[in-house]
Design an enzyme around this catalytic site. Structure first.
Site, PDB file in Angstrom:
ATOM      1  N   CYS A  12       0.811  -1.219   0.000  1.00  0.00           N
ATOM      2  CA  CYS A  12       0.000   0.000   0.000  1.00  0.00           C
ATOM      3  C   CYS A  12       0.845   1.269   0.000  1.00  0.00           C
ATOM      4  O   CYS A  12       0.543   2.228  -0.727  1.00  0.00           O
ATOM      5  CB  CYS A  12      -0.956  -0.005   1.185  1.00  0.00           C
ATOM      6  SG  CYS A  12      -0.199  -0.413   2.764  1.00  0.00           S
TER       7      CYS A  12
ATOM      8  N   HIS B 217      -2.701   6.605   4.405  1.00  0.00           N
ATOM      9  CA  HIS B 217      -1.255   6.614   4.633  1.00  0.00           C
ATOM     10  C   HIS B 217      -0.673   7.939   4.139  1.00  0.00           C
ATOM     11  O   HIS B 217      -1.077   8.464   3.094  1.00  0.00           O
ATOM     12  CB  HIS B 217      -0.571   5.490   3.855  1.00  0.00           C
ATOM     13  CG  HIS B 217      -0.805   4.122   4.417  1.00  0.00           C
ATOM     14  ND1 HIS B 217      -1.496   3.883   5.580  1.00  0.00           N
ATOM     15  CD2 HIS B 217      -0.406   2.896   3.948  1.00  0.00           C
ATOM     16  CE1 HIS B 217      -1.519   2.577   5.803  1.00  0.00           C
ATOM     17  NE2 HIS B 217      -0.868   1.961   4.846  1.00  0.00           N
TER      18      HIS B 217
END
Length: 347
Positions: free
Chosen positions: A134, A246
């Site tokens: 990710c 993130h």
């Protein structure tokens, strides 16, 4: 004729998001199957305005589908990936298991989707495509257009990764610790090695012999595989008390001169990137704004005066989307654009 898609690990955070994105993007599917372990058989899952009931992975016939999008963990991918591929379906795997195999492409469509032309034409292909980590996915989306323009030679990245990257257990732990602290309960670490509520943890995945964690190594290896093996990459990966999204602070060195203004203009035209970069309070993206969005957001674009030809960026993305579910669906969409046809069902 529409496509048939099996979502393996459909009851997990990423699997549910895959179902959402297939519906949102109106993926040309005649039928979508939600697959899970035997303990989840019959569990109801949303797919657009429909409700799917989870079926047993162990007894599913993969010769009836065109794509299998897998988000069930490395051990399941190791066991089932080759079986599903042998049945003729294209496996798009979100675990780390297949990413570093030389005969398995690691793909972010905006970055290296062109390699799928050769892959589709290869009669000896494995029928497995890997989805990157990710934190790497959002990073390379931002780096690719800049690399094309001025050739990146070195990347220094610090990641600030949300607890959803650790699955439902990570989300639950942050939620429970946060509630507990307000009633004077002692936060007990479980999924994470230390308290995550009101704290940051510079440790994701296992430690390796050189002192880096495996999460940090993934960013290095995957950036090199997808972007350029000559780029030097170093990373510090940090878990932060954020539910979804993130963030990354990125320092770049280039072989050729590039200004912050030039980089900003390049990124504004780049696929999958949104630039939010006003030099004022609030003129930047944070994880909260990334939730539910497809794009990777780039902010705080400025020149790094400590090195020659240096830039600094702030990069934010929804890790459950571009970092996982969205990218797998985009890979399938790219294969269709490149001519992959739905298989005719046996009579």
């Amino acid at each position: 004729m529409g496509y048939r898609v099996a979502v393996v690990g459909a009851t997990g955070n990423v699997g549910r998001e895959v179902l959402n994105i297939l519906a949102e993007r109106k993926f040309p599917a005649d039928e979508v199957f939600a697959l899970a372990s035997s303990r989840s058989i019959g569990k109801e899952l949303s797919y657009g305005d429909k409700v799917l009931k989870a079926k047993d992975l162990q007894h599913f016939d993969f010769s009836t589908v065109d794509f299998a999008i897998m988000s069930a963990g490395g051990s399941i991918s190791k066991e089932w990936g080759p079986k599903i591929a042998a049945a003729g379906a294209i496996v798009i795997d979100n675990s780390s298991y297949w990413r570093y195999h030389s005969d398995v492409p690691l793909v972010v469509p905006e970055v290296n989707g062109d390699i799928l032309d050769r892959w589709l034409a290869d009669p000896k292909r494995t029928n497995i495509i890997a989805n990157p980590n990710c934190s790497t996915a959002q990073l390379v989306v931002a780096l690719k257009p800049l690399h094309d323009a001025a050739k990146i030679t070195r990347v220094v990245v610090s990641t600030y990764q949300s607890v959803s990257g650790a699955g439902k257990e990570g989300v639950d732990e942050l939620w429970n610790q946060t509630k507990g602290i307000f009633v004077n309960d002692s936060p007990t670490p479980g999924k994470f090695p230390k308290q995550i509520a009101f704290n940051v943890i510079p440790h994701i995945d296992v430690f390796m012999e050189d002192g880096y964690t495996k999460e940090e190594w993934k960013v290095l290896a995957e950036t090199k595989k997808m972007l350029d093996p000559k780029i030097k990459v170093t990373c510090t990966a940090v878990r932060v008390p954020v539910f979804v999204g993130h963030s990354e602070a990125v320092n770049l060195e280039f072989a050729n001169p590039i200004s912050a203004d030039e980089a900003r203009d390049i990124l504004r035209e780049a696929p999958g990137v949104s630039v939010i970069d006003k030099r004022e309070a609030g003129g930047y993206a944070t994880p909260v704004e990334s939730v539910g969005e497809y794009d990777t957001f780039v902010s705080r674009i400025r020149e790094d005066t400590t090195v020659e030809n240096g830039l600094v960026l702030w990069v934010v993305s929804d890790n459950l989307r571009k970092g996982a579910a969205l990218n797998t669906v985009q890979i399938a969409e790219t294969l269709i654009e490149k001519g992959y046809k739905a298989r005719a069902l046996a009579a």
